[in-house]
Design a protein around this motif. Structure first.
Motif, mmCIF file in Angstrom:
data_model
loop_
_atom_site.group_PDB
_atom_site.id
_atom_site.type_symbol
_atom_site.label_atom_id
_atom_site.label_comp_id
_atom_site.label_asym_id
_atom_site.label_seq_id
_atom_site.Cartn_x
_atom_site.Cartn_y
_atom_site.Cartn_z
ATOM 1 N N GLY A 25 1.974 0.391 5.483
ATOM 2 C CA GLY A 25 2.724 -0.432 5.916
ATOM 3 C C GLY A 25 2.104 -1.613 6.430
ATOM 4 N N TRP A 26 2.742 -2.423 6.778
ATOM 5 C CA TRP A 26 1.971 -3.808 7.451
ATOM 6 C C TRP A 26 2.176 -3.748 9.016
ATOM 7 N N ASN A 27 1.201 -4.002 9.613
ATOM 8 C CA ASN A 27 1.091 -4.064 10.879
ATOM 9 C C ASN A 27 1.491 -2.831 11.615
ATOM 10 N N ASN A 28 1.372 -1.629 11.266
ATOM 11 C CA ASN A 28 1.932 -0.354 11.756
ATOM 12 C C ASN A 28 0.988 0.195 12.486
ATOM 13 N N ASN A 29 -0.101 -0.248 12.678
ATOM 14 C CA ASN A 29 -1.245 0.363 13.653
ATOM 15 C C ASN A 29 -1.709 -0.480 14.336
ATOM 16 N N LYS A 30 -1.684 -0.422 15.645
ATOM 17 C CA LYS A 30 -1.893 -1.565 16.652
ATOM 18 C C LYS A 30 -3.286 -1.778 16.814
ATOM 19 N N ALA A 31 -4.076 -0.589 16.176
ATOM 20 C CA ALA A 31 -5.666 -0.951 16.717
ATOM 21 C C ALA A 31 -6.173 -1.701 15.519
ATOM 22 N N TYR A 32 -5.251 -1.847 14.382
ATOM 23 C CA TYR A 32 -5.856 -2.802 13.304
ATOM 24 C C TYR A 32 -4.777 -3.762 12.841
ATOM 25 N N PRO A 33 -4.670 -5.062 13.755
ATOM 26 C CA PRO A 33 -3.731 -5.846 13.382
ATOM 27 C C PRO A 33 -3.877 -6.750 12.139
ATOM 28 N N ASP A 34 -2.725 -7.083 11.527
ATOM 29 C CA ASP A 34 -2.865 -7.851 10.551
ATOM 30 C C ASP A 34 -3.657 -7.281 9.153
ATOM 31 N N GLU A 35 -3.326 -5.764 9.184
ATOM 32 C CA GLU A 35 -3.651 -5.118 8.041
ATOM 33 C C GLU A 35 -2.551 -4.113 7.509
ATOM 34 N N TYR A 36 -2.656 -3.907 6.004
ATOM 35 C CA TYR A 36 -1.916 -2.604 5.804
ATOM 36 C C TYR A 36 -2.679 -1.372 6.377
ATOM 37 N N HIS A 37 -1.763 -0.434 6.580
ATOM 38 C CA HIS A 37 -2.577 0.686 7.219
ATOM 39 C C HIS A 37 -1.564 2.032 6.733
ATOM 40 N N CYS A 38 -2.389 2.963 6.187
ATOM 41 C CA CYS A 38 -1.783 4.233 5.686
ATOM 42 C C CYS A 38 -1.734 5.215 6.800
ATOM 43 N N PRO A 39 -0.692 5.558 7.048
ATOM 44 C CA PRO A 39 -0.530 6.757 8.247
ATOM 45 C C PRO A 39 -0.993 7.946 7.925
ATOM 46 N N CYS A 40 -1.347 8.338 6.645
ATOM 47 C CA CYS A 40 -1.492 9.851 6.034
ATOM 48 C C CYS A 40 -3.170 9.990 6.640
ATOM 49 N N HIS A 41 -3.943 9.438 6.123
ATOM 50 C CA HIS A 41 -5.511 9.301 6.211
ATOM 51 C C HIS A 41 -6.106 8.193 6.622
ATOM 52 N N GLY A 42 -5.441 7.214 7.362
ATOM 53 C CA GLY A 42 -6.193 6.177 7.947
ATOM 54 C C GLY A 42 -6.957 4.993 6.922
ATOM 55 N N ALA A 43 -6.285 4.999 5.547
ATOM 56 C CA ALA A 43 -6.791 4.019 4.986
ATOM 57 C C ALA A 43 -6.076 2.622 5.244
ATOM 58 N N ARG A 44 -7.150 1.528 5.131
ATOM 59 C CA ARG A 44 -6.740 0.140 5.619
ATOM 60 C C ARG A 44 -7.115 -0.647 4.641
ATOM 61 N N TYR A 45 -6.155 -1.974 4.590
ATOM 62 C CA TYR A 45 -6.181 -3.174 3.365
ATOM 63 C C TYR A 45 -5.994 -4.304 4.191
ATOM 64 N N THR A 46 -6.682 -5.379 3.484
ATOM 65 C CA THR A 46 -6.543 -6.548 4.228
ATOM 66 C C THR A 46 -5.074 -7.224 3.564
ATOM 67 N N LYS A 47 -4.851 -8.441 3.891
ATOM 68 C CA LYS A 47 -3.338 -9.154 3.568
ATOM 69 C C LYS A 47 -3.290 -9.087 2.031
ATOM 70 N N GLN A 48 -4.470 -9.140 1.398
ATOM 71 C CA GLN A 48 -4.627 -9.503 -0.137
ATOM 72 C C GLN A 48 -4.642 -7.980 -0.807
ATOM 73 N N GLY A 49 -4.485 -6.955 0.014
ATOM 74 C CA GLY A 49 -4.783 -5.538 -0.724
ATOM 75 C C GLY A 49 -6.098 -5.021 -0.939
ATOM 76 N N ARG A 50 -7.158 -5.806 -0.438
ATOM 77 C CA ARG A 50 -8.596 -5.246 -0.595
ATOM 78 C C ARG A 50 -8.877 -4.156 0.389
ATOM 79 N N GLN A 51 -9.257 -2.940 -0.020
ATOM 80 C CA GLN A 51 -9.437 -1.754 0.756
ATOM 81 C C GLN A 51 -10.685 -2.027 1.811
ATOM 82 N N LEU A 52 -10.402 -1.584 2.881
ATOM 83 C CA LEU A 52 -11.518 -1.789 3.965
ATOM 84 C C LEU A 52 -11.936 -0.229 4.560
ATOM 85 N N ALA A 53 -11.288 0.690 4.257
ATOM 86 C CA ALA A 53 -11.597 2.108 4.896
ATOM 87 C C ALA A 53 -10.998 3.145 4.097
#
Length: 184
Positions: A123-151
């Motif tokens: 989801g987009w902006n669904n984790n307040k600890a990481y604003p302006d990122e896609y966040h996966c609620p299952c295992h904490g994966a994060r992505y930039t606005k262009q979809g590049r993986q961060l974690a």
């Protein structure tokens, strides 16, 4: 009587020539051929029916009309759309989701919401600890606005092929992300 038997036994018996067919052979070949023809008439349509989906020509990915291009902003927006699909003889409609946005150049692209870690939905902006990122609620994966993986995830989010036609955004097949490579 005995002379007749002796006479019959003394006559040389000629073996049948190779070109002659006995009555038994003729009936065997005729009935065998007719049975094989009728069996093929019954079995071939069933085999054709069983492999018919394999023989169908697969078309190029179809584009689905999803959103008006004028409503796309630089902030990712979630759009759902229906995709008619055919699995063998079973026709159904799948509900798919895409995150669509435009970049600073005005180019519109769409990302698949399927996390590349284990397949959860990001989801987009669904984790307040990481604003302006896609966040996966299952295992904490994060992505930039262009979809590049961060974690956590090893690959960037996939993207849809897009086409703009008549002021509408059309989405096609899912392909590996090319937008995130421009970001790096």
């Amino acid at each position: 009587m005995s002379s007749l038997n002796e006479e019959e036994e003394s006559l040389p018996q000629e073996p049948p020539s190779r070109n002659e067919m006995s009555r038994r052979q003729f009936l065997t070949y005729t009935l065998g051929g007719a049975t094989a023809f009728m069996g093929a008439g019954v079995i071939l349509p069933m085999v054709r029916f069983a492999v018919d989906p394999i023989l169908q020509k697969k078309g190029e990915g179809e584009f689905i009309k999803v959103a008006e291009a004028s409503k796309i902003t630089e902030e990712p927006q979630e759009f759902t759309f229906e995709l008619p699909q055919q699995d063998g003889w079973y026709a159904s409609t799948a509900m798919l989701t895409a995150w669509i946005r435009k970049d600073a150049n005005g180019d519109i692209y769409a990302l698949s919401p399927i996390c590349k870690h284990l397949g959860c939905t990001v989801g987009w902006n669904n984790n307040k600890a990481y604003p302006d990122e896609y966040h996966c609620p299952c295992h904490g994966a994060r992505y930039t606005k262009q979809g590049r993986q961060l974690a956590v995830a090893a690959k960037p989010l996939d993207q849809y092929t897009t086409k703009i036609d008549g002021g509408w955004v059309y989405l096609g097949e899912i392909v590996p992300n090319t937008v995130s490579a421009k970001e790096a």
